[in-house]
Scaffold this active site. Structure first.
Site: not given
Ligand SMILES: NC(=O)c1ccc[n+]([C@@H]2O[C@H](COP(=O)([O-])OP(=O)(O)OC[C@H]3O[C@@H](n4cnc5c(N)ncnc54)[C@H](O)[C@@H]3O)[C@@H](O)[C@H]2O)c1
Length: 248
Positions: A19, A89, A154, A158, A184-185
């Site tokens: 990404i 990112n 995780y 997030k 995002p998924s």
């Protein structure tokens, strides 16, 4: 809208692949010079940025190490003249059941997915303040809202990204700096293809209003908008880009 970032410099962590690489390429197409901090080789990303006619700087940098981050920031200031846009990112997302997560695993994912946002923001916000304007984008994930197992560490990171985004936005609004997150998924790229997450590639699209797997290209438009002048009154937000899986 080509060149709307003309004269800007963008820093992308983890821009060597996935990404982050798609983000670096789009920022360059929009007119920004790009600096990437990664532990991997950035040759491919460099080609993309230069093909768009923009300056590129790659600093080999472990984003969890305060000294390496500071050295990278100094180099960016020296070679690119500062920073207007920071894209936090880089991240890791190993599937591990709670029972199998060691304290070392826990500290490592927190360091990469959360501490790095603190270190990079500390290093680059002063440059943005000098310009009286700036943009910070952090990467969260829809895992925060979903029932997914083997992801305690995780999901924690997030969720922290969303909190960090809100908290920092509160403090930087008066300086003309906005702070937003993108969630995002599951995104198909080299990392997810090589991970057990690939087993979900068939099931995930069936949970979305748009029944196909997300790819990095699906995220770049949102990034491009959020870093543009058009988004100057949007801050502290987490924008979900998931093909309509989560219904709020
Ligand atoms: N891929 C997905 O399905 C997905 C879904 C939701 C959110 N995200 C988030 O998007 C972001 C990018 O994910 P991606 O799929 O492109 O990952 P990726 O694995 O393709 O790329 C991550 C990059 O970060 C770099 N990196 C890792 N640790 C580093 C460190 N210590 N120092 C410097 N660089 C380091 C890697 O070398 C790599 O180039 C992550 O924050 C991830 O959590 C990904």
């Amino acid at each position: 809208m080509m060149n709307r970032l003309e004269g800007m410099t963008a820093v992308v962590t983890g821009g060597a692949s996935g990404i982050g690489q798609a983000f670096a390429a789009r920022l360059a197409e929009d007119g920004a010079d790009v600096a990437v901090a990664d532990i991997k080789s950035c040759e491919q990303t460099e080609e993309m940025v230069r093909a768009a006619g923009r300056k590129f700087f790659a600093g080999e940098c472990d984003i969890t190490d305060p000294l390496q981050v500071q050295a990278f920031a100094s180099k960016v200031e020296e070679t690119m003249g500062g920073c207007n846009i920071l894209i936090n990112n880089a991240g890791i997302f190993p599937l591990q059941p709670f029972d199998e997560i060691s304290f070392e695993d826990w500290k490592n994912i927190l360091a990469i997915n959360v501490d790095s946002l603190f270190l990079f923001s500390k290093a680059f916000v002063p440059m943005m303040k000098k310009n009286g304007k700036g943009r910070i984008i952090n990467m969260s994930s829809t895992v925060y809202w979903l029932k997914i197992e083997a992801y305690v560490h995780y999901i924690t990171t997030k969720a922290a990204v969303i909190g960090f985004t809100r908290g920092l936005a509160n403090e930087l609004g008066a300086s003309g700096i906005t702070v937003n997150a993108i969630a995002p998924s599951l995104v198909r790229n080299a990392t997810t293809e090589a991970s057990p997450l690939a087993e979900m590639f068939d099931a995930i699209p069936q949970m979305q209003a748009i029944p196909r797997l997300q790819v990095p290209a699906d995220l770049v438009g949102t990034l491009s908008f959020l870093v543009s002048d058009d988004a100057e009154f949007i801050t502290g937000q987490t924008i979900v880009v998931d093909g309509g899986m989560i219904k709020s």
